[in-house]
Design an enzyme around this catalytic site. Structure first.
Site, PDB file in Angstrom:
ATOM      1  N   HIS A 114      -3.924   2.923  -3.892  1.00  0.00           N
ATOM      2  CA  HIS A 114      -4.192   2.585  -2.490  1.00  0.00           C
ATOM      3  C   HIS A 114      -3.499   1.277  -2.111  1.00  0.00           C
ATOM      4  CE1 HIS A 114      -6.530   1.884   1.226  1.00  0.00           C
ATOM      5  NE2 HIS A 114      -6.579   0.630   0.816  1.00  0.00           N
TER       6      HIS A 114
ATOM      7  N   HIS B 266     -29.260 -15.896  23.440  1.00  0.00           N
ATOM      8  CA  HIS B 266     -28.370 -15.567  24.545  1.00  0.00           C
ATOM      9  C   HIS B 266     -27.594 -16.773  25.078  1.00  0.00           C
ATOM     10  CE1 HIS B 266     -30.194 -11.677  24.453  1.00  0.00           C
ATOM     11  NE2 HIS B 266     -29.706 -11.300  25.611  1.00  0.00           N
TER      12      HIS B 266
ATOM     13  N   GLU C 141     -19.543  -3.742  23.517  1.00  0.00           N
ATOM     14  CA  GLU C 141     -18.601  -4.836  23.751  1.00  0.00           C
ATOM     15  C   GLU C 141     -17.384  -4.758  22.827  1.00  0.00           C
ATOM     16  OE1 GLU C 141     -22.774  -6.331  24.691  1.00  0.00           O
ATOM     17  OE2 GLU C 141     -21.806  -5.307  23.006  1.00  0.00           O
TER      18      GLU C 141
ATOM     19  N   HIS D  50       0.842  -1.197   0.000  1.00  0.00           N
ATOM     20  CA  HIS D  50       0.000   0.000   0.000  1.00  0.00           C
ATOM     21  C   HIS D  50       0.879   1.250   0.000  1.00  0.00           C
ATOM     22  CE1 HIS D  50      -2.447  -3.258   1.678  1.00  0.00           C
ATOM     23  NE2 HIS D  50      -3.505  -2.603   1.220  1.00  0.00           N
TER      24      HIS D  50
END
Length: 698
Positions: free
Chosen positions: A276, A495, A433, A32
């Site tokens: 890029h 869950h 989280e 890159h």
């Protein structure tokens, strides 16, 4: 504001950095180059004019931290490490992205001197930088809380270079929201807004007003537009002024939006997706060198005068280090107890009295391991001042709160339930989280304190990129995961973790710890805190489970082993009545009680069973082969694993003749006793599996 000292030689050094980046990618054939070329002025400004760093000691605690969040543009950092005398040389740049080199495709912590963090997945660098800023404030509170702002040897800045990809990733949104909320004034991010990614113009997918977004996060936002006149001008002085202005804002993190042209000044490929992530190609590389006044027939050109100029950074760093040392020595003399604390943390040692502080849970009672963990943390918190942590809005469920401690948050955000203080010990991540994992990594990388963060085990999926990076870097982040099986009950399959334990164990270098009872929890925490060579996740029950009555040593007869055996990862909790097992039960967490009950039932039928508790397979595999053989003798082929999740982990342990009591499907909504019965996580199932594996031996 001090005037920027910038000479023609600085310009030549910047252009040298561009050409080195282009040459390195051209030589290896992939990489890159574009961002490294156009960011060369900004990177050079930071490394040579702004940051306080010592090239001879990249671990100096007084240094400013640098995080390259655009990790794919690793040459942005590697070239500056070379120019500034960190130990990289031209041959290292020539070896970019090749086997064994110090210049891998993305910066890797612990591999290349001067690299603060592994930055591969976009967004993780900027998100973890928030953790660096958290840690710097907390550590100042530990060591030098009363110093006036800007006067402590523990004051420093955290600089980040981020790009469009970082700003698009969701983890940066979570972490940036927290950074503004926390008023992290020493965090300064330069956002390279070149609006080009692999798919070319980012307008196809990214048109939001980033400045307004970050202003809404309560960041200090500035824009430096090198394209504003219609003629591209790399106004380094304007960028320097913006950095100085950001440093002066002490109650907000700062975002400097730097509008650049990717690949500048490549003649034909600048401002395209092609530059890029691809080499320029021979013709374009020659054109670049001609534009910059370099010999197009030469590669890796560095003028002697340029290297002599840039490596003055070594002397500059030594001088800044000496000046800083004066303030540090004065602090040490005035704060001898805090200096002892710092020395202990630098040595990676726990204080005396940790084992004595561990609570002892009475055998014959029942307690959930999450509740036991909360008691252990509070007991340890009283003797380990560097221990701090919290939860992703699940404190009451995770039992992560250090009772009586203030919250790590500006006092103005105090609530009825929580009292905020800049140097508090209780962390509140909100329902974030992903950011929590990255922030914990930043804290671990910044210094020697021990921070933990909690959520439900199922939501470890939301943290997984950060957990994997912690393991890759071998940094001692601590993840607390409760509600560790379908036994969480009525919340249902969304869950209820099924595959999480197995997939987490599949991450190399991650310790997955699932204690069998409250006393195992105590020694699990002690062991986690003693270890500093990688991250750990501790999985804890919602439901109450038995506390085993134990002896003082190893298991003998009907006496259960002491919980200190937890540190070995797997141990004989209860041996076969005659010491010679016909069958071995291998279990973790809440299912160990089923193995114990099955052992008793089989004993009545004349079958001798051993129960092996396995709080942490990773710790067990570190033990000597002789110990592993003593726990799981190869001659005993009759083996049964018991865990309320996938059996994937246990296949190689139980072998082809063994059996697994497991759950190979998603859960359901019901009370946990019903679920265990319906899904076959029972003593009866364990007994039946034992008889099947015994029969298979005949």
């Amino acid at each position: 504001m001090a005037q920027l000292d910038w000479s023609d030689l600085d310009n030549k050094a910047v252009d040298t950095a561009r050409v080195l980046a282009a040459d390195a990618v051209e030589k290896v054939g992939n990489g890159h180059p574009g961002t490294a070329m156009s960011l060369a002025p900004a990177a050079y400004l930071l490394w040579n004019k702004v940051m306080r760093r010592d090239p001879l000691d990249d671990q100096w605690i007084g240094r400013d931290r640098f995080i390259l969040s655009v990790g794919h543009s690793s040459l942005t950092q590697y070239v500056q490490l070379y120019l500034n005398g960190y130990g990289l040389e031209l041959d290292d740049l020539k070896a970019l992205r090749t086997w064994g080199s110090l210049t891998p495709g993305h910066p890797e912590y612990g591999h290349t001197k001067g690299v603060e963090i592994t930055t591969g997945p976009l967004g993780q660098g900027l998100a973890s930088a928030v953790g660096f800023a958290y840690a710097s404030r907390f550590e100042r509170g530990l060591f030098d809380p009363n110093a006036a702002p800007g006067t402590s040897p523990f004051d420093h800045f955290v600089y980040v270079i981020a790009g469009d990809g970082d700003l698009q990733e969701g983890v940066t949104a979570e972490a940036s929201s927290l950074a503004g909320h926390q008023q992290l004034g020493n965090l300064i991010a330069i956002y390279d807004s070149n609006q080009i990614s692999i798919e070319d113009d980012t307008t196809i997918a990214f048109t939001e007003d980033v400045a307004k977004r970050y202003e809404s996060y309560d960041w200090h936002v500035q824009t430096v537009d090198w394209k504003k006149t219609g003629v591209y001008v790399e106004d380094v002085a304007a960028l320097n002024d913006a950095i100085e202005a950001a440093k002066a804002v002490t109650d907000k993190p700062s975002l400097i939006i730097l509008k650049t042209i990717i690949g500048w000044p490549s003649p034909k490929k600048q401002n395209t997706g092609k530059i890029h992530g691809s080499a320029l190609g021979e013709d374009e590389l020659k054109g670049l060198k001609e534009v910059l006044g370099f010999d197009p027939e030469q590669s890796f050109q560095v003028a002697d005068e340029v290297l002599e100029h840039t490596r003055k950074a070594v002397a500059k760093g030594a001088a800044e280090r000496a000046e800083w040392q004066k303030s540090f020595d004065a602090w040490a003399a005035a704060n001898p107890e805090n200096k002892k604390l710092l020395d202990r943390l630098e040595a990676g040692q726990l204080p005396e009295g940790v084992e004595a502080a561990l609570p002892v849970f009475e055998g014959g009672t029942e307690v959930s391991t999450r509740a036991a963990s909360g008691k252990v943390l509070n007991a340890l918190g009283s003797v380990i001042p560097e221990l701090w942590g919290g939860s992703a809005d699940l404190a009451e469920s995770n039992n992560t709160t250090l009772e009586g401690a203030k919250s790590f948050v500006p006092a103005q955000w105090s609530t009825h339930e929580w009292t905020g203080h800049n140097y508090g010990r209780v962390l509140h991540f909100g329902i974030r989280e992903h950011a929590m994992g990255a922030i914990l990594n930043g804290i671990a990388l910044h210094g020697k304190t021990r921070a933990y963060g909690g959520t439900f085990l199922i939501f470890s999926d939301y943290m997984r990129p950060a957990v994997r990076l912690a393991a890759l870097m071998k940094v001692p982040s601590i993840f607390v995961w409760t509600h560790d099986s379908v036994a969480l009950g009525e919340d249902g399959p969304t869950h209820q973790p099924i595959e999480q334990l197995a997939t987490l164990r599949a991450i190399p270098e991650l310790d997955v710890v699932r204690p069998a009872d409250a006393n195992e929890v105590a020694y699990a925490w002690k062991t986690i805190l003693e270890r500093r060579n990688g991250p750990a996740g501790i999985a804890l029950t919602r439901q109450n489970i038995p506390v085993f009555t134990r002896g003082e040593g190893v298991a003998t007869g009907d006496t259960f082993a002491h919980a200190r055996e937890t540190a070995k990862g797997a141990y004989i909790l209860a041996d076969a009545p005659n010491g010679k097992p016909d069958v071995i039960f291998i279990a973790t967490g809440s299912e160990v009680q089923l193995a114990v009950a099955a052992r008793e039932q089989l004993a009545g039928e004349g079958i001798h069973a051993r129960v092996v508790s396995v709080p942490c397979l990773e710790w067990f595999y570190e033990q000597p082969a002789a110990y592993q053989e003593s726990v799981l003798p190869a001659a005993v082929k009759a083996r049964v694993s018991i865990e309320a999740g996938l059996s994937l982990t246990w296949d190689k342990i139980v072998g082809s003749a063994g059996r697994s009591v497991s759950i190979e499907h998603f859960g359901a909504s019901a009370d946990y006793k019903t679920l265990f019965t319906k899904f076959g996580i029972t003593t009866e199932a364990a007994v039946a599996a034992a008889k099947e594996t015994l029969a298979a031996q005949k």
